[in-house]
Scaffold this active site. Structure first.
Site, mmCIF file in Angstrom:
data_model
loop_
_atom_site.group_PDB
_atom_site.id
_atom_site.type_symbol
_atom_site.label_atom_id
_atom_site.label_comp_id
_atom_site.label_asym_id
_atom_site.label_seq_id
_atom_site.Cartn_x
_atom_site.Cartn_y
_atom_site.Cartn_z
ATOM 1 N N CYS A 114 0.814 -1.230 0.000
ATOM 2 C CA CYS A 114 0.000 0.000 0.000
ATOM 3 C C CYS A 114 0.841 1.271 0.000
ATOM 4 O O CYS A 114 0.326 2.348 -0.297
ATOM 5 C CB CYS A 114 -0.958 -0.007 1.189
ATOM 6 S SG CYS A 114 -2.116 -1.379 1.126
ATOM 7 N N HIS A 244 -3.194 7.443 2.233
ATOM 8 C CA HIS A 244 -3.598 6.118 1.750
ATOM 9 C C HIS A 244 -4.965 5.814 2.364
ATOM 10 O O HIS A 244 -5.221 6.147 3.526
ATOM 11 C CB HIS A 244 -2.565 5.073 2.175
ATOM 12 C CG HIS A 244 -3.054 3.669 1.956
ATOM 13 N ND1 HIS A 244 -3.613 3.264 0.769
ATOM 14 C CD2 HIS A 244 -3.091 2.587 2.784
ATOM 15 C CE1 HIS A 244 -3.966 1.998 0.874
ATOM 16 N NE2 HIS A 244 -3.665 1.572 2.083
ATOM 17 N N ASN A 274 -10.088 0.075 -0.054
ATOM 18 C CA ASN A 274 -8.625 0.153 -0.058
ATOM 19 C C ASN A 274 -8.114 -0.383 -1.405
ATOM 20 O O ASN A 274 -8.218 -1.580 -1.672
ATOM 21 C CB ASN A 274 -8.093 -0.692 1.110
ATOM 22 C CG ASN A 274 -6.577 -0.656 1.225
ATOM 23 O OD1 ASN A 274 -5.891 -0.216 0.296
ATOM 24 N ND2 ASN A 274 -6.055 -1.128 2.339
HETATM 25 O O1 UT7 Z 1 -3.680 -0.882 3.571
HETATM 26 C C1 UT7 Z 1 -2.719 -1.564 4.297
HETATM 27 C C2 UT7 Z 1 -2.876 -1.303 5.706
HETATM 28 N N1 UT7 Z 1 -4.068 -1.898 6.224
HETATM 29 C C3 UT7 Z 1 -4.701 -1.299 7.206
HETATM 30 O O2 UT7 Z 1 -4.322 -0.217 7.600
HETATM 31 C C4 UT7 Z 1 -5.847 -2.022 7.859
HETATM 32 C C5 UT7 Z 1 -5.729 -1.847 9.340
HETATM 33 N N2 UT7 Z 1 -6.744 -2.527 10.095
HETATM 34 C C6 UT7 Z 1 -8.055 -2.158 10.088
HETATM 35 O O3 UT7 Z 1 -8.437 -1.280 9.350
HETATM 36 C C7 UT7 Z 1 -8.973 -2.809 11.073
HETATM 37 O O4 UT7 Z 1 -8.232 -3.543 12.014
HETATM 38 C C8 UT7 Z 1 -10.012 -3.765 10.407
HETATM 39 C C9 UT7 Z 1 -11.019 -2.943 9.630
HETATM 40 C C10 UT7 Z 1 -9.314 -4.729 9.475
HETATM 41 C C11 UT7 Z 1 -10.774 -4.539 11.484
HETATM 42 O O5 UT7 Z 1 -11.392 -3.652 12.402
HETATM 43 P P1 UT7 Z 1 -11.238 -3.903 13.959
HETATM 44 O O6 UT7 Z 1 -12.025 -2.862 14.622
HETATM 45 O O7 UT7 Z 1 -9.763 -3.960 14.252
HETATM 46 O O8 UT7 Z 1 -11.959 -5.290 14.146
HETATM 47 P P2 UT7 Z 1 -11.369 -6.673 14.690
HETATM 48 O O9 UT7 Z 1 -10.430 -7.254 13.675
HETATM 49 O O10 UT7 Z 1 -10.873 -6.452 16.060
HETATM 50 O O11 UT7 Z 1 -12.675 -7.573 14.713
HETATM 51 C C12 UT7 Z 1 -13.756 -7.263 15.611
HETATM 52 C C13 UT7 Z 1 -14.845 -8.300 15.436
HETATM 53 C C14 UT7 Z 1 -14.317 -9.733 15.461
HETATM 54 O O12 UT7 Z 1 -15.266 -10.531 16.172
HETATM 55 P P3 UT7 Z 1 -14.990 -10.939 17.692
HETATM 56 O O13 UT7 Z 1 -13.678 -11.661 17.690
HETATM 57 O O14 UT7 Z 1 -14.943 -9.641 18.458
HETATM 58 O O15 UT7 Z 1 -16.171 -11.790 17.996
HETATM 59 C C15 UT7 Z 1 -14.319 -10.141 14.015
HETATM 60 O O16 UT7 Z 1 -14.490 -11.539 13.826
HETATM 61 O O17 UT7 Z 1 -15.469 -8.144 14.163
HETATM 62 C C16 UT7 Z 1 -15.509 -9.408 13.491
HETATM 63 N N3 UT7 Z 1 -15.428 -9.172 12.052
HETATM 64 C C17 UT7 Z 1 -16.492 -8.926 11.271
HETATM 65 N N4 UT7 Z 1 -17.813 -8.866 11.532
HETATM 66 C C18 UT7 Z 1 -18.647 -8.581 10.516
HETATM 67 C C19 UT7 Z 1 -14.312 -9.104 11.285
HETATM 68 N N5 UT7 Z 1 -14.634 -8.829 10.011
HETATM 69 C C20 UT7 Z 1 -15.990 -8.716 9.976
HETATM 70 C C21 UT7 Z 1 -16.907 -8.427 8.957
HETATM 71 N N6 UT7 Z 1 -18.213 -8.371 9.266
HETATM 72 N N7 UT7 Z 1 -16.513 -8.180 7.689
#
Ligand code: UT7
Length: 317
Positions: A114, A244, A274
């Site tokens: 990215c 980005h 993204n």
């Molecule tokens: O471009 C390169 C760089 N990339 C980035 O900068 C991405 C950086 N990371 C992020 O943007 C965020 O971490 C994400 C958007 C990927 C995830 O958001 P988060 O607030 O960190 O969520 P999480 O990974 O902590 O997941 C929270 C919950 C989980 O459930 P439990 O374990 O709390 O029960 C996931 O399983 O959300 C669940 N989950 C979803 N639920 C519905 C994960 N993906 C989904 C989904 N729909 N698509």
């Protein structure tokens, strides 16, 4: 008299097909509400069968050349940032060179995930500053729809396809063009965001989202400070932040850090999701063409991606 690289052309390309969060929620266990609140994404463009990294790059390059009012024959270097090339080789950039009918110059791809566009811009700038190249095309083009696991809701909802390009031209005018670039990488975090190599497995993207988020906030903050300090500036001196586009929460964090209102930040993540190395040139093209970014504006670019890689570029249009 020292040479600088000035951005004189902007172009982009988005596939026709739009996939909304509601469309995804019909196929996997997710919801529009989750995707919007966690990322700011509402929809993404997804490449059709005939759209590839090369074809999208060529379309964006043609638009950038037309904007700059120059012919492809004047271009000395084509640098393409992509993690999703059509082939391992020849490089995407070489295919673009051929499609544009360029009979001279050189072309190569660069992989920094990215952060690829910022890396490619810094590389092209170095060729221009050294006097080796007078005009360059810098392109970010990505088809992440072909490397995400469409069953993995933690990653597939985040990405989209597209391409963006800029033309760089040498200038001797002081204070114009790229004022500074700062690049960083730390390979010890390589396993928190990666794609398998085509030689070993079908390429599929893997990401520990929360870990990447944590690094993004810290590392983007420090690279933004580095850019401001190197130029003796404060956050409020920046006319436009073009970050980005990975997550609206990260973008808002950077705006807050710079004390910039969100209306001085170019945001496309809601509509493009993204698009990795394509996200910054796509956003730049949009904001230049709709008149938000104007000649003379001070613009800060920043990105973080797999590697980890991160960097910034400060420029005056
Ligand atoms: O471009 C390169 C760089 N990339 C980035 O900068 C991405 C950086 N990371 C992020 O943007 C965020 O971490 C994400 C958007 C990927 C995830 O958001 P988060 O607030 O960190 O969520 P999480 O990974 O902590 O997941 C929270 C919950 C989980 O459930 P439990 O374990 O709390 O029960 C996931 O399983 O959300 C669940 N989950 C979803 N639920 C519905 C994960 N993906 C989904 C989904 N729909 N698509």
């Amino acid at each position: 008299m020292s040479l600088r690289a000035r951005l004189t052309g902007f172009g982009s390309y988005l596939p026709k097909q739009v996939v909304t969060n509601a469309d995804l929620a019909e196929r996997i266990e997710t919801s529009d509400e989750w995707i919007r609140t966690r990322t700011g994404i509402a929809q993404r463009h997804i490449a059709g069968e005939d759209e590839t990294a090369v074809s999208m790059a060529v379309n964006s390059a043609r638009a950038a050349l037309a904007y700059a009012g120059i012919d492809a024959q004047e271009i000395g270097a084509v640098i393409v940032a992509t993690a999703t090339p059509d082939q391992c080789f020849p490089a995407t950039a070489v295919r673009v060179q051929a499609e544009l009918g360029m009979a001279a110059g050189f072309a190569f791809d660069l992989t920094a995930a990215c952060s690829g566009f910022v890396y490619a811009l810094a590389t092209a700038e170095a060729f221009i500053r050294s006097g080796q190249v007078k005009k360059a095309l810098v392109i970010g083009t990505e088809v992440y729809s072909r490397i995400v696991d469409w069953e993995d809701r933690t990653t597939c909802v985040l990405f989209g396809d597209g391409a963006g390009a800029v033309v760089l031209e040498a200038t001797e005018e002081e204070g114009l063009g790229i004022l500074s670039t700062h690049l960083h990488s730390d390979g010890s975090h390589g396993d928190i965001l990666y794609v398998d190599g085509p030689a070993t497995a079908k390429p599929v993207l893997h990401m520990q989202g929360r870990e990447v988020f944590r690094h993004a906030v810290a590392k983007l903050s420090s690279v933004v400070d580095e850019a401001l300090a190197a130029n003796g500036l404060q956050g409020q001196d920046i006319a436009w932040l073009v970050p980005h586009q990975a997550n609206l929460r990260i973008i808002e964090g950077m705006a807050k850090k710079l004390a910039l209102p969100l209306d001085r930040v170019v945001v496309t993540v809601d509509r493009h999701a993204n698009t990795s190395a394509a996200s910054i040139p796509l956003a730049l093209d949009e904001a230049v063409r709709d008149g938000r970014i104007k000649p003379g504006d001070l613009v800060l670019l920043e990105a973080l991606g797999g590697g980890l890689t991160w960097g910034s570029a400060l420029l005056r249009l």
